[in-house]
Design an enzyme around this catalytic site. Structure first.
Site, short mmCIF file in Angstrom:
data_model
loop_
_atom_site.label_atom_id
_atom_site.label_comp_id
_atom_site.label_asym_id
_atom_site.label_seq_id
_atom_site.Cartn_x
_atom_site.Cartn_y
_atom_site.Cartn_z
N ALA A 66 38.69 40.24 19.73
CA ALA A 66 39.69 39.41 19.06
C ALA A 66 41.01 40.17 19.02
O ALA A 66 41.06 41.38 19.23
CB ALA A 66 39.23 39.06 17.65
N GLY A 111 34.58 39.34 19.95
CA GLY A 111 34.72 37.91 20.22
C GLY A 111 34.41 37.55 21.65
O GLY A 111 34.01 36.42 21.94
N GLU A 114 30.74 37.21 21.85
CA GLU A 114 30.40 35.97 21.15
C GLU A 114 30.73 34.75 22.00
O GLU A 114 29.97 33.77 22.02
CB GLU A 114 31.15 35.92 19.82
CG GLU A 114 30.65 36.95 18.82
CD GLU A 114 31.51 37.03 17.58
OE1 GLU A 114 30.98 36.77 16.48
OE2 GLU A 114 32.72 37.36 17.69
N GLU A 134 32.36 45.40 15.71
CA GLU A 134 33.20 45.06 14.56
C GLU A 134 33.07 46.04 13.40
O GLU A 134 34.02 46.24 12.64
CB GLU A 134 32.86 43.64 14.07
CG GLU A 134 33.35 42.52 14.97
CD GLU A 134 32.39 42.18 16.10
OE1 GLU A 134 32.64 41.19 16.81
OE2 GLU A 134 31.38 42.90 16.26
#
Length: 259
Positions: A66, A111, A114, A134
């Protein structure tokens, strides 16, 4: 539809979404996540589209994570809202009635991992790396990573990867069932197209029923067997069922219309 952070094209019935922020290693900011959702809607609304590929621009990164700069200063409620928005977009990929393949061309971290996991299939370049790092930032995965990684590789290994922030190589990802195939980087998109050439010969509405039924297995409070019964029954109302059975009995190749 034109996008700021995506390149999209349709070729031979396949809609390709390329995340185009190579200077940021294709990191997902809010704008990019929103645009991915819009692109998925566009692809699903186009009857000529038979499948979707998601990949990243350049050779280094699928999506390296991200855009952390957008996280600074968020409140608890703003953090929740960001996670919910990302989960909603990734759920739209997972529930797309048209098959979605992630062509993972490099780093798929945070991300990015994901995003890849929300796709129905994953084809990995041999130089790809996967991970949920993370905790290095004092965070946890927020776009569905704790759930989908556990579904794909099991609880113990998922806990290990989320807690240690270790990365998996492409071959390790294949071993643990995170990806379907590992290929040389220059064969990545051709492998995705090879898979789609098989899928495109099948009945589109039946493919959608397969996706819906298998997804039902992972939904709380949903009876996956009942979902299968429902999707099986729906097939009998389709022209594709009539064509498929007629072709079988007549010993010819079926010509499905997606109706």
């Amino acid at each position: 539809m034109t996008f700021e952070n995506l390149l999209v094209k349709t070729e031979n019935g396949i809609y390709t979404i390329t995340i185009n922020r190579p200077d940021k290693l294709n990191a997902l900011n809010k704008k990019t996540v929103s645009e991915i959702g819009s692109a998925i809607k566009e692809a699903n609304a186009d009857h000529s589209v038979r499948g979707i590929i998601i990949t990243g621009a350049g050779l280094k990164s699928f999506v390296a994570g991200a855009d952390i700069s957008e996280f600074v200063g968020l409140s608890v409620e703003q953090g929740k809202a960001m996670a919910k928005a990302g989960q909603d977009v990734f759920k739209s990929i997972e529930e797309s009635p048209k098959p979605v393949i992630a062509a993972v061309n490099g780093f798929a971290l945070g991300g990015g991992c994901e995003l890849a996991m929300s796709c129905h299939l994953r084809v990995s370049a041999d130089n790809a790396k996967f991970g949920q790092p993370e905790v290095n930032l004092g965070l946890i995965a927020g776009y569905g990573g704790t759930q989908r990684l556990t579904q794909l590789i099991g609880k113990a290994k998922s806990l290990e990867l989320h807690m240690t922030a270790d990365m998996l190589t492409a071959e390790q990802a294949l071993h643990f069932g995170l990806v379907n195939y590992v290929v040389p980087a220059d064969q990545l998109l051709s492998k995705c197209m090879e898979i789609f050439e098989k899928i495109k010969t099948k009945a589109p509405l039946a493919i959608a029923g397969v996706i819906a039924s298998i997804n039902a297995h992972y939904k709380d409070g949903v009876d996956g067997f009942a979902s299968e019964v429902n999707e099986f029954g729906k097939c009998f109302s389709t022209n594709d069922f009539k064509e498929g059975t007629s072709a079988f009995l007549e010993k010819r190749k079926a010509n499905f219309s997606g109706k």
